[in-house]
Design a protein around this motif. Structure first.
Motif, PDB file in Angstrom:
ATOM      1  N   ILE A   1       0.898  -1.582  -0.224  1.00 18.84           N
ATOM      2  CA  ILE A   1      -0.040  -0.513  -0.303  1.00 18.84           C
ATOM      3  C   ILE A   1       0.344   1.559  -0.095  1.00 18.84           C
ATOM      4  CG2 ILE A   1      -2.401  -0.394   1.277  1.00 18.84           C
ATOM      5  CD1 ILE A   1      -1.210   0.449   3.567  1.00 18.84           C
ATOM      6  N   PRO A   2       0.057   2.312  -0.199  1.00 18.67           N
ATOM      7  CA  PRO A   2       1.181   3.528   0.028  1.00 18.67           C
ATOM      8  C   PRO A   2       1.549   3.972   1.014  1.00 18.67           C
ATOM      9  CG  PRO A   2      -0.548   3.229  -1.865  1.00 18.67           C
ATOM     10  CD  PRO A   2      -1.277   2.567  -1.140  1.00 18.67           C
ATOM     11  N   VAL A   3       2.504   4.449   1.703  1.00 17.45           N
ATOM     12  CA  VAL A   3       2.664   4.818   2.492  1.00 17.45           C
ATOM     13  C   VAL A   3       4.079   6.152   2.996  1.00 17.45           C
ATOM     14  CG1 VAL A   3       4.213   4.672   4.613  1.00 17.45           C
ATOM     15  CG2 VAL A   3       2.939   2.276   3.566  1.00 17.45           C
ATOM     16  N   LEU A   4       3.815   7.519   3.225  1.00 20.23           N
ATOM     17  CA  LEU A   4       4.038   8.161   3.082  1.00 20.23           C
ATOM     18  C   LEU A   4       4.571   8.350   5.034  1.00 20.23           C
ATOM     19  CD1 LEU A   4       4.615  11.141   2.149  1.00 20.23           C
ATOM     20  CD2 LEU A   4       2.494  11.831   3.486  1.00 20.23           C
ATOM     21  N   GLY A   5       6.221   9.187   4.620  1.00 26.21           N
ATOM     22  CA  GLY A   5       6.156   9.002   6.760  1.00 26.21           C
ATOM     23  C   GLY A   5       6.960  10.173   5.999  1.00 26.21           C
ATOM     24  N   ILE A   6       6.252  10.665   7.482  1.00 30.38           N
ATOM     25  CA  ILE A   6       6.829  12.384   7.575  1.00 30.38           C
ATOM     26  C   ILE A   6       7.487  12.462   8.868  1.00 30.38           C
ATOM     27  CG2 ILE A   6       4.827  14.549   8.125  1.00 30.38           C
ATOM     28  CD1 ILE A   6       3.146  13.134   6.901  1.00 30.38           C
ATOM     29  N   ALA A   7       8.937  13.259   8.708  1.00 31.73           N
ATOM     30  CA  ALA A   7       9.907  13.548   9.564  1.00 31.73           C
ATOM     31  C   ALA A   7       9.384  14.517  10.218  1.00 31.73           C
ATOM     32  CB  ALA A   7      10.762  13.734   9.484  1.00 31.73           C
ATOM     33  N   GLY A   8       9.595  15.823  11.471  1.00 27.72           N
ATOM     34  CA  GLY A   8       9.961  16.981  11.784  1.00 27.72           C
ATOM     35  C   GLY A   8      11.622  17.455  11.629  1.00 27.72           C
ATOM     36  N   GLU A   9      11.794  18.356  11.006  1.00 31.65           N
ATOM     37  CA  GLU A   9      13.016  19.076  11.064  1.00 31.65           C
ATOM     38  C   GLU A   9      13.678  19.134  11.951  1.00 31.65           C
ATOM     39  OE1 GLU A   9      15.311  23.059   8.000  1.00 31.65           O
ATOM     40  OE2 GLU A   9      13.546  23.504   9.865  1.00 31.65           O
ATOM     41  N   ARG A  10      13.184  19.293  13.162  1.00 27.14           N
ATOM     42  CA  ARG A  10      13.787  19.648  14.622  1.00 27.14           C
ATOM     43  C   ARG A  10      13.623  18.197  15.260  1.00 27.14           C
ATOM     44  NH1 ARG A  10      12.114  26.222  15.510  1.00 27.14           N
ATOM     45  NH2 ARG A  10      13.152  26.515  13.668  1.00 27.14           N
TER      46      ARG A  10
END
Length: 271
Positions: free
Chosen positions: A204-213
């Motif tokens: 399945i489509p997976v988006l990983g989102i990180a915070g810069e800080r």
């Protein structure tokens, strides 16, 4: 819609909050450890065009009366039960931190029910030693020390310096309400979580989102998460620490809208 009273095994859990049109694709938002569904309020408001659903994990928020969780598998079963109660065939599932672990386990257990995963500031596996030690800190170090350390992991320094910042006030209030048992349960659940094997076969489509800080789950950890999935994509939000839904809800909602639009496009670009 099916009533909760017809599901006695779910009576310890409150009804979820919903917004949007029920005819639109369902988006389930799963909150992080020690907080509750309110952390998604501003992000959910930016997801027009979808049926947005939030709820409280057992042992959190209005579900504090439930016994502390025994692990991520139990929380994923709760989510599965919730989707049955809401009569959802499929949903896009968005999880932050602990909620990201729950989302991943749910997708592994019930792949036919998950259209996509958006995983915010989370990991495919957590360092067991670190999480196990953290589970003991509230009892050993006391609430004040643990609260301050936790807030520094969760928020950027400039937001912490703002005495009137509502996200920090809310998080501090929730930490002050957390019992030793709830604290231990959350971190021990993460200590035991490793989704590496299931991620490798997920399609399945997976988006990983990180915070810069983010000092808690830095970009390299989210990149490892994305690499574990066949259809993983990575993105990073500027000026964001760990609790992105509280610190940068607008950019997060915009990122999610773009991802979901691609998932639900007549000719999906992410399949």
């Amino acid at each position: 819609m099916t009533e909760y009273t017809e599901h006695p095994e779910y009576t310890e859990h409150p009804e979820p909050a919903e917004s949007g049109d029920r005819r639109e694709p369902a988006v389930l938002l799963v909150h992080s450890a020690l907080l509750d569904q309110r952390m998604w309020s501003a992000t959910a408001a930016g997801l027009s065009g979808y049926r947005v659903i939030t709820y409280d994990l057992r042992g959190h928020g209005s579900a504090r009366q439930a016994a502390p969780t025994t692990g991520i598998a139990q929380l994923a079963r709760d989510l599965d039960e919730l989707t049955s109660i809401l009569e959802l065939d499929t949903a896009d599932v968005v999880g932050v931190s602990l909620g990201g672990a729950v989302a991943q386990r749910f997708a592994a257990d019930r792949p036919a029910r998950v259209s996509s995963l958006a995983l915010v500031a989370t990991a495919v596996r957590f360092p067991a030693g670190t999480m196990t030690k953290r589970a003991q800190t509230l009892e050993l170090q006391g609430r004040a020390a643990v609260r301050d350390t936790t807030l520094r992991r969760w928020f950027s320094a400039d937001l912490l310096d703002d005495a009137g910042a509502e996200p920090v006030r809310y998080a501090r209030e929730q930490l002050d309400r957390t019992t030793v048992e709830q604290w231990k349960a959350a971190w021990l659940a993460l200590a035991a979580f490793d989704n590496t094997g299931a991620a490798a076969v997920a399609d399945i489509p997976v988006l990983g989102i990180a915070g810069e800080r983010d000092p808690s789950t830095p970009a390299e950890v989210v990149r490892e998460l994305v690499a574990a999935y066949r259809q993983g994509t990575f993105t990073q939000l500027r000026d964001a620490s760990h609790l992105i839904p509280l610190e940068r809800p607008g950019p997060l909602a915009e990122t999610l809208r773009s991802f979901l639009a691609a998932v639900h496009s007549p000719s999906p670009r992410l399949r």
